[in-house]
Design an enzyme around this catalytic site. Structure first.
Site, PDB file in Angstrom:
ATOM      1  N   ASN A   1       0.875  -1.177   0.000  1.00 59.22           N
ATOM      2  CA  ASN A   1       0.000   0.000   0.000  1.00 59.22           C
ATOM      3  C   ASN A   1       0.911   1.225   0.000  1.00 59.22           C
ATOM      4  OD1 ASN A   1      -1.858   1.991   0.362  1.00 59.22           O
ATOM      5  ND2 ASN A   1      -2.438   1.406   2.447  1.00 59.22           N
TER       6      ASN A   1
ATOM      7  N   LYS B   1       0.164   4.277  -0.405  1.00 63.62           N
ATOM      8  CA  LYS B   1      -0.483   5.496   0.122  1.00 63.62           C
ATOM      9  C   LYS B   1      -0.180   6.670  -0.814  1.00 63.62           C
ATOM     10  CE  LYS B   1      -0.163   3.348   4.619  1.00 63.62           C
ATOM     11  NZ  LYS B   1       0.012   3.454   6.061  1.00 63.62           N
TER      12      LYS B   1
ATOM     13  N   HIS C   1      -9.506   1.505   5.365  1.00 62.33           N
ATOM     14  CA  HIS C   1      -8.209   1.815   5.986  1.00 62.33           C
ATOM     15  C   HIS C   1      -8.398   2.862   7.077  1.00 62.33           C
ATOM     16  CE1 HIS C   1      -4.040   2.844   6.585  1.00 62.33           C
ATOM     17  NE2 HIS C   1      -3.728   1.745   5.917  1.00 62.33           N
TER      18      HIS C   1
ATOM     19  N   GLU D   1      -6.599   5.246   7.971  1.00 63.14           N
ATOM     20  CA  GLU D   1      -6.283   6.633   7.570  1.00 63.14           C
ATOM     21  C   GLU D   1      -7.481   7.276   6.865  1.00 63.14           C
ATOM     22  OE1 GLU D   1      -2.693   5.746   5.409  1.00 63.14           O
ATOM     23  OE2 GLU D   1      -1.656   5.322   7.293  1.00 63.14           O
TER      24      GLU D   1
ATOM     25  N   GLU E   1      -5.157  -4.481  10.849  1.00 65.23           N
ATOM     26  CA  GLU E   1      -4.142  -3.445  11.014  1.00 65.23           C
ATOM     27  C   GLU E   1      -4.388  -2.698  12.326  1.00 65.23           C
ATOM     28  OE1 GLU E   1      -2.279  -2.286   6.981  1.00 65.23           O
ATOM     29  OE2 GLU E   1      -3.963  -0.946   7.356  1.00 65.23           O
TER      30      GLU E   1
ATOM     31  N   GLY F   1       2.646   2.787  10.787  1.00 66.87           N
ATOM     32  CA  GLY F   1       3.602   3.874  10.588  1.00 66.87           C
ATOM     33  C   GLY F   1       4.335   4.286  11.854  1.00 66.87           C
TER      34      GLY F   1
HETATM   35  P1  13P Z   1       3.103   0.778   7.736  1.00 71.87           P
HETATM   36  O1  13P Z   1       3.637  -0.534   7.185  1.00 71.87           O
HETATM   37  O2  13P Z   1       3.847   1.976   7.226  1.00 71.87           O
HETATM   38  O3  13P Z   1       2.978   0.739   9.206  1.00 71.87           O
HETATM   39  O4  13P Z   1       1.618   0.940   7.154  1.00 71.87           O
HETATM   40  C1  13P Z   1       0.751  -0.109   7.272  1.00 71.87           C
HETATM   41  C2  13P Z   1      -0.472   0.208   6.493  1.00 71.87           C
HETATM   42  O5  13P Z   1      -1.192   1.125   6.837  1.00 71.87           O
HETATM   43  C3  13P Z   1      -0.746  -0.577   5.291  1.00 71.87           C
HETATM   44  O6  13P Z   1      -2.022  -0.320   4.815  1.00 71.87           O
END
Ligand code: 13P
Length: 252
Positions: free
Chosen positions: A9, A11, A98, A100, A170, A176
């Site tokens: 992903n 982003k 997600h 976010e 997740e 992150g």
């Molecule tokens: P990270 O691997 O940067 O923690 O992100 C995970 C994520 O949100 C994948 O969708």
């Protein structure tokens, strides 16, 4: 045995040149190292590069996914992208739910339900994210939070739709942050999620559904996570942006 699935992903990262050169290089490495025999690899680039990414990966073992889609078929929604637009350029998968999108774009379960509906209508596969906050885990509410997220969304759909879903657990506190769930913590939750699918849809579906882990996966922790019985792969953010790291994760 089920092939493990690893999804990148990206982003809001990688421009046109970074996207195309990454994909061409990755493809070469995957074929050279025969990674495709062991893992199913999905890449989720940004909207503007889905078409070129699809062209590059056409006829290969890799596929692409959108990171989001709008819940309405078409109309006056400035700046949005519909499922039919994605389908018209060959996209057939989408990430939904997600954290976010929930945090920054206020996506609720009601909106998600609509997004699932329209995605299924167009025959899309859905990578559906669920996860608890640090506070919820501290209060020992993580299992009930996950159950509730599933009940309000995916569990509204009948069993024949379940082969369109991949679940991504997740934990929000791990995204992150560099703070990964331990393999034991993740396994415990994955086992619980599978048991919920068992209760709702029976043994066959609960065994077949892929449940991925996401949240600070790196080249150093991927192997331990992926070796857990109920972890069918990973949804990778930061560590999927650098090809050397991502390849190491694919080889885990
Ligand atoms: P990270 O691997 O940067 O923690 O992100 C995970 C994520 O949100 C994948 O969708």
């Amino acid at each position: 045995m089920k092939k493990k699935i690893v999804i990148a992903n990206w982003k809001m990262n990688h421009d046109f040149y970074e996207t195309t050169s990454f994909l061409r290089n990755l493809l070469k490495i995957i074929l050279e190292r025969k990674i495709n025999h062991k893992k199913k690899v999905i890449i989720a680039p940004s909207f503007p590069f889905l078409q070129i990414s699809n062209q590059i990966l056409q006829g290969t073992c890799l596929s692409i996914s959108a990171q989001n889609v709008h819940q309405i078929e078409n109309g006056s929604y400035t700046g949005e992208v519909s499922v039919s637009m994605l389908r018209s350029i060959g996209v057939q998968q989408v990430i939904l739910g997600h954290s976010e999108r929930k945090k920054y774009f206020f996506e609720t379960n009601e909106i998600l339900l609509k997004k699932i509906h329209i995605s299924l209508k167009y025959g899309f596969s859905i990578i559906f994210c669920i996860g608890e906050t640090f506070f919820e885990r501290e209060k020992k509410k993580h299992f009930s939070v996950i159950k509730n997220q599933l009940e309000k969304t995916i569990f509204q759909f009948p069993s024949e739709k379940m082969n369109f879903f991949i679940i991504a657990y997740e934990p929000i506190w791990a995204i992150g942050t560099g703070k990964t769930a331990t393999p034991e913590q993740a396994q415990k939750m994955h086992q619980y999620i599978r048991s919920l699918f068992m209760e709702k849809y029976g043994k066959k579906i609960s065994k077949r559904i892929s449940i991925l882990y996401g949240g600070s996966i790196s080249e150093t922790n991927a192997r331990n996570l992926f070796s857990q019985e109920d972890i069918d792969g990973g949804l990778v953010g930061n560590s999927s942006l650098r090809i050397e790291k991502f390849v190491k994760i694919l080889l885990s």
